[in-house]
Each structure stands twice: as C-alpha cells, then as structure tokens.
Design a protein around this motif. Sequence first.
Motif, mmCIF file in Angstrom:
data_model
loop_
_atom_site.group_PDB
_atom_site.id
_atom_site.type_symbol
_atom_site.label_atom_id
_atom_site.label_comp_id
_atom_site.label_asym_id
_atom_site.label_seq_id
_atom_site.Cartn_x
_atom_site.Cartn_y
_atom_site.Cartn_z
ATOM 1 N N MET B 28 20.717 63.806 26.168
ATOM 2 C CA MET B 28 19.479 64.542 25.893
ATOM 3 C C MET B 28 19.269 64.718 24.392
ATOM 4 S SD MET B 28 18.232 65.204 28.898
ATOM 5 C CE MET B 28 16.935 66.386 28.558
ATOM 6 N N PRO B 29 18.005 64.794 23.963
ATOM 7 C CA PRO B 29 17.747 65.011 22.535
ATOM 8 C C PRO B 29 17.997 66.462 22.142
ATOM 9 C CG PRO B 29 15.675 64.933 23.734
ATOM 10 C CD PRO B 29 16.766 64.672 24.742
ATOM 11 N N VAL B 30 18.869 66.679 21.163
ATOM 12 C CA VAL B 30 19.126 68.047 20.714
ATOM 13 C C VAL B 30 18.079 68.447 19.665
ATOM 14 C CG1 VAL B 30 20.822 67.423 18.924
ATOM 15 C CG2 VAL B 30 20.937 69.653 20.007
ATOM 16 N N GLN B 31 17.568 67.436 18.944
ATOM 17 C CA GLN B 31 16.512 67.678 17.956
ATOM 18 C C GLN B 31 15.948 66.333 17.537
ATOM 19 O OE1 GLN B 31 20.099 68.775 15.425
ATOM 20 N NE2 GLN B 31 18.457 68.796 13.918
ATOM 21 N N TYR B 32 14.733 66.365 17.010
ATOM 22 C CA TYR B 32 14.126 65.146 16.461
ATOM 23 C C TYR B 32 14.120 65.202 14.938
ATOM 24 C CZ TYR B 32 12.525 64.882 21.284
ATOM 25 O OH TYR B 32 12.483 64.858 22.652
ATOM 26 N N GLY B 33 14.023 66.430 14.403
ATOM 27 C CA GLY B 33 14.049 66.635 12.953
ATOM 28 C C GLY B 33 14.613 68.012 12.726
ATOM 29 N N SER B 34 13.821 68.882 12.127
ATOM 30 C CA SER B 34 14.286 70.241 11.866
ATOM 31 C C SER B 34 14.133 71.119 13.108
ATOM 32 C CB SER B 34 13.478 70.841 10.716
ATOM 33 O OG SER B 34 13.536 72.256 10.763
ATOM 34 N N HIS B 39 10.908 74.868 16.477
ATOM 35 C CA HIS B 39 10.780 76.235 16.998
ATOM 36 C C HIS B 39 9.413 76.819 16.628
ATOM 37 C CE1 HIS B 39 12.692 80.245 18.006
ATOM 38 N NE2 HIS B 39 11.632 80.632 17.311
ATOM 39 N N HIS B 40 9.082 76.738 15.340
ATOM 40 C CA HIS B 40 7.800 77.294 14.883
ATOM 41 C C HIS B 40 6.621 76.545 15.506
ATOM 42 C CE1 HIS B 40 9.569 80.166 12.263
ATOM 43 N NE2 HIS B 40 9.972 79.317 11.326
ATOM 44 N N ALA B 41 6.738 75.230 15.670
ATOM 45 C CA ALA B 41 5.651 74.445 16.275
ATOM 46 C C ALA B 41 5.325 74.992 17.663
ATOM 47 C CB ALA B 41 6.040 72.970 16.349
ATOM 48 N N THR B 42 6.367 75.375 18.405
ATOM 49 C CA THR B 42 6.157 75.906 19.752
ATOM 50 C C THR B 42 5.495 77.287 19.701
ATOM 51 O OG1 THR B 42 8.155 74.747 20.433
ATOM 52 C CG2 THR B 42 7.294 76.403 21.954
ATOM 53 N N ALA B 45 1.767 76.530 17.930
ATOM 54 C CA ALA B 45 0.815 75.573 18.516
ATOM 55 C C ALA B 45 1.318 75.146 19.905
ATOM 56 C CB ALA B 45 0.633 74.375 17.599
ATOM 57 N N ALA B 46 2.163 74.136 19.953
ATOM 58 C CA ALA B 46 2.694 73.684 21.240
ATOM 59 C C ALA B 46 3.941 72.848 21.036
ATOM 60 C CB ALA B 46 1.647 72.856 21.978
ATOM 61 N N GLY B 47 4.871 73.001 21.938
ATOM 62 C CA GLY B 47 6.074 72.182 21.950
ATOM 63 C C GLY B 47 6.109 71.368 23.240
ATOM 64 N N LEU B 48 6.626 70.139 23.138
ATOM 65 C CA LEU B 48 6.732 69.245 24.293
ATOM 66 C C LEU B 48 8.205 69.005 24.577
ATOM 67 C CD1 LEU B 48 5.021 67.377 26.195
ATOM 68 C CD2 LEU B 48 5.380 65.573 24.504
ATOM 69 N N PHE B 49 8.635 69.304 25.800
ATOM 70 C CA PHE B 49 10.052 69.279 26.138
ATOM 71 C C PHE B 49 10.298 68.345 27.321
ATOM 72 C CE2 PHE B 49 11.176 73.400 24.019
ATOM 73 C CZ PHE B 49 9.903 73.902 23.810
ATOM 74 N N ASP B 50 11.290 67.481 27.187
ATOM 75 C CA ASP B 50 11.771 66.712 28.337
ATOM 76 C C ASP B 50 12.810 67.578 29.057
ATOM 77 O OD1 ASP B 50 12.719 64.941 30.207
ATOM 78 O OD2 ASP B 50 13.655 63.567 28.752
ATOM 79 N N ILE B 51 12.460 68.037 30.249
ATOM 80 C CA ILE B 51 13.412 68.862 31.007
ATOM 81 C C ILE B 51 13.761 68.175 32.331
ATOM 82 C CG2 ILE B 51 12.879 71.060 29.923
ATOM 83 C CD1 ILE B 51 11.021 71.670 32.290
ATOM 84 N N SER B 52 13.720 66.834 32.277
ATOM 85 C CA SER B 52 13.996 66.043 33.484
ATOM 86 C C SER B 52 15.439 66.183 33.962
ATOM 87 C CB SER B 52 13.714 64.561 33.209
ATOM 88 O OG SER B 52 12.399 64.389 32.758
ATOM 89 N N HIS B 53 16.315 66.695 33.091
ATOM 90 C CA HIS B 53 17.719 66.866 33.492
ATOM 91 C C HIS B 53 17.874 68.003 34.496
ATOM 92 C CE1 HIS B 53 16.923 69.725 30.365
ATOM 93 N NE2 HIS B 53 18.106 70.285 30.444
ATOM 94 N N MET B 54 16.912 68.891 34.563
ATOM 95 C CA MET B 54 17.036 69.997 35.511
ATOM 96 C C MET B 54 16.960 69.467 36.947
ATOM 97 S SD MET B 54 15.093 73.079 33.641
ATOM 98 C CE MET B 54 16.013 74.203 34.665
ATOM 99 N N ALA B 241 16.170 73.804 19.677
ATOM 100 C CA ALA B 241 15.092 74.780 19.520
ATOM 101 C C ALA B 241 14.746 75.412 20.876
ATOM 102 C CB ALA B 241 13.861 74.132 18.906
ATOM 103 N N ARG B 242 14.923 74.672 21.950
ATOM 104 C CA ARG B 242 14.728 75.282 23.269
ATOM 105 C C ARG B 242 15.664 76.484 23.411
ATOM 106 N NH1 ARG B 242 12.781 74.270 28.476
ATOM 107 N NH2 ARG B 242 14.216 74.592 30.202
ATOM 108 N N ASP B 243 16.872 76.356 22.852
ATOM 109 C CA ASP B 243 17.833 77.448 22.954
ATOM 110 C C ASP B 243 17.465 78.622 22.052
ATOM 111 O OD1 ASP B 243 20.246 78.337 24.284
ATOM 112 O OD2 ASP B 243 21.126 78.361 22.281
#
Lengths: 132, 379
Positions: B28-34, B39-42, B45-54, B241-243
Amino acid sequence: MNPEQLLYAKSHEWVHVEEAGVKQVATVGISAFAVEALTDLVFIELPRTGRPVTPQESFCEIESVKAVSDIYAPVAGEVVQVNDKLADHLELFSDDPYGEGWICKIEITDPAGLKALMDYEAYQKMCAEEAQ
Amino acid sequence: MSTLARTPLHDWHSANNGRMVDFAGWSMPVQYGSIVAEHHATRRAAGLFDISHMGRIDIHGEGAQDLLECLLTRRVSDMRPGQIRYSLMCNAEGGVLDDVLAYRASEEGAPGGGSPLFQGPMHLVVNAGNRAKLIDWITDRQVEFAARIEDLTTQTAMIAVQGPKAIGIVQAMADRPIDGLKNYTGMAAKVDGVDCYASRTGYTGEDGVELICASPEAPALWEKLHAAVVAAGGSAVGLAARDTLRLEAAMPLFGHELSEEITPSQAGLGFAVNLKGREFIGSEAIAQSGEEAHPTRVGLVLDGKRSPRQGYPVMAGDAQVGVVTSGGYSPTLDRPIAMAYVGPTMHAVGTGLEVDLRGQRLHATVVELPFYRRPSSSK
C-alpha cells in the motif's frame, strides 16, 4: 561538500574528515537518500558538545511525522561543535544535506574506525538495493 | 520477491511516486509526497484514498440479519434500507475482535439490494488485518443461521473521497443525488458510468464518500476522481496521512486503541454496544464488566515538539498510570497529540500528566476527544 568525496555509514550518515593540526575532525550529516526517506521532519534532538561517542551509538534523534529515528555516530570521538541552526531550520536537511544541513563535528579518537565506512560508490550501491 | 497482495490501483500508485509499504499483508502507498501536505489537502479540499485493502464481506441467505444480530454488539434488526452502522465484534470474554461497518442493502427485496455488486441483504467492511480471522469466526456460525458469507475483497475495490469538497466532486460524476445521503447511509449509484455502492462514511473526521466498485473498473474510476480531486485543490493521500487524520478525529484503530484484551467501554465505545434485550457473543461478559473501574481512553496534548508513539509510558510522578496507544504530530493543531489508556482517576479533562519519550519526560494535558471536529458549516 561534494557527496562523491564523502564517506558513508550503513545507517546513512555521511562523514567528511579534515586534518586539524595533529587531530582529525569529522563533519557528520545524513545523506539525501535518508532525508528523502524520513520526509516531513518536525524535530531534532541535537547532541551536546563535549559528548564522547562510540561508533554505531545513537547520539542524536530526529523526529518525522511518521516516526522517531536514531542518528548513529559514524566514528569514535568527542562532539566538538554542533549546528544549532538546525533546531529551527529543519528544511536545511532537504535543501542542502551535504552543506548547511551538517549536524555536528566530531574530533576523532580512533582513526582506524574510518575504515569501516563506505565510499560514495559502495554507498550508492547499497541505497539502490534498499530501494528495491 | 514480494508475496504482498495488491489492490487494483497498485500500478497507479507505483507510477505516481507512491512509496509502497507492507500493510497487513498488502502493498500500500504510505505517501506520495509530503504527509503534511496530503493531510492539509484533505482538511482544506479533498483527499483520495485507496482503501481496497479493507475487507468487504457480503452476507446472503434468509438468516443474514440474525447472523449479524448474534455477532455484533449493536442491533441490526432495526436498521433501515441503506443504513450503515458502526459496531464491534467481540469474543465470548467481551474482548474486541474488530470494529466493523455493517451495511443493510439499500433497496429491501431487490436483488443485491439494488446493487449489482452484492447478492445479500447485509454486508460488512472490516479491517484488513482482521479479515482472515473474522471470516473464520463468521464461517463457524453461518450454518446455524442459514446464512452464507462471500468475501468480495479481491473482486471489488474501495475508494474514499474525503474533505469539504468531496461530496461535490463525487456528485458531479454521479447519476443519482448522493449528496442527499445522510451520514452512515449508502445507495447504489453510477459514478462516471461505473456501478458503485456509495456511502457517506469515512475515517478522517471530514465529510465524504466511500465507493465500492468492481476491481476491473477501479483504475479508470480512480483516474477520473483523481483529476477532479486535483482540480479542486486536493490530492491522493497515503496511509501515513490517513493515520494523522484519524488520530486527530480520535477514531480508534485496531491494534492500537482496540484489541482482544480491551472491552468496548474501556475504549470509550459504550455507544457501540447495545445490551438491552439482546444476547450476542460477548454480551454476558460485557454486562458483568460494566461496574469495574478500568483504564479509559483519553486524549493528550503535549508541550514541545516531540511526538509520543505507541507504547510510551504515561506517568504521574514516579508511577506509570497509562500507556500511549497512538501518537504523533498533528498537522492541524501543529503540536504533538496522543491517545492513551490511563487509570480511572487520571482521565478528567485538564489532568496534568507526563509522557516518557525514550527517557525524556514531557508534560501532557488530558483534553476532550476528538482533537479535531470539522466545522459544521462544511456539511
């Protein structure tokens, strides 16, 4: 400092050795690879001057959003100077890891320990393997 | 050689600078950049999360509802079509096996509850790390309830869009008014022409939508959502950032605030237990444990810049009175925060304590949870 002329520890510290009279002094920092892996730094606990250090001893802690990481002494000696600017300017690590982002200077007591460090080429090879 | 499971979006993450890590057996991606920027983007504005592992589990058969009634700490028999309920699954001793979302199909009686993705009238979304354990746990009981479970985790993908602009972004691509969904409800909808089950749920403290779709359709849907999220000033967000987002929202995480050794009331999740007139696995043990004084989950705000981490001792003078379960730097508050379990006399808001950070004591104050609550105007 030119990264190609530095020595590197397995734990990603870089070392630049200068002759200071009869003594050798090592400037120590962490590599661009390590800075990139840490990301989002929030705090550094710098070592105190006068502190004796032994190789592979954790003598400094750096905190990112994700985790706290140890910085290990790459050589045996005594901390003689610390880059106090870092405490309030952690961006120096990413902006200039081999220059303004230096952490401290260590007066070397056991020059033989330098033999355990890698040159640039060996270090690059190790990073490439780690990135796999 | 990697034996990690991959979501249908794995190639996208790798191609877009995602730093991939092993998370509960998934790459799974832990981060793409900072992390802080994500975190602030979410929040802004909006954050997009792959949560297909659930884990996504479909429950069919006449006894689907009765099966969940026996397994979950909250009632499901009174759930309306489309309703989703946060609940716990406990063992006989009242320890928490997992926290789950239970879904009732949106259209009662229609095949798959109105969604081509499901067959049964009930579904569960469970933590990735507990999926195998729960499937065994439920399988042991499904026969006596004339129910049958089907693990849809690898056949489907799950994508979360979270943040003040999330609903608008998804609505603009949807064929039905998903912006009319109440919190904790869901419906079948086409998003960018893709059959989805859309629910107004999330794990960040923001308003938002979680979408389930068939795996083969996920990459194209993700690309479209990503373009819209970026255009709105948001970004893709990794697990790190999800965490930090869920920590600020004080949502419990299995393995941190929740475990099989912790009862629901200790975790401050008494609201997720309904004992009245019901029997379920663990209900007797939970009812008996109610009167005891026990450690309680609290929020701590620390002085200084160092972050407390899971396992760090919480001190009052020379005595250890608790332990940190989750901690870190809060980008929104710009200071270190933690959730911790502390003794029964230590949990009042305003109590001054200390956290031992690897030998260094830092002052900490008990604060009300959550640390962050979204402005109600953004709803």
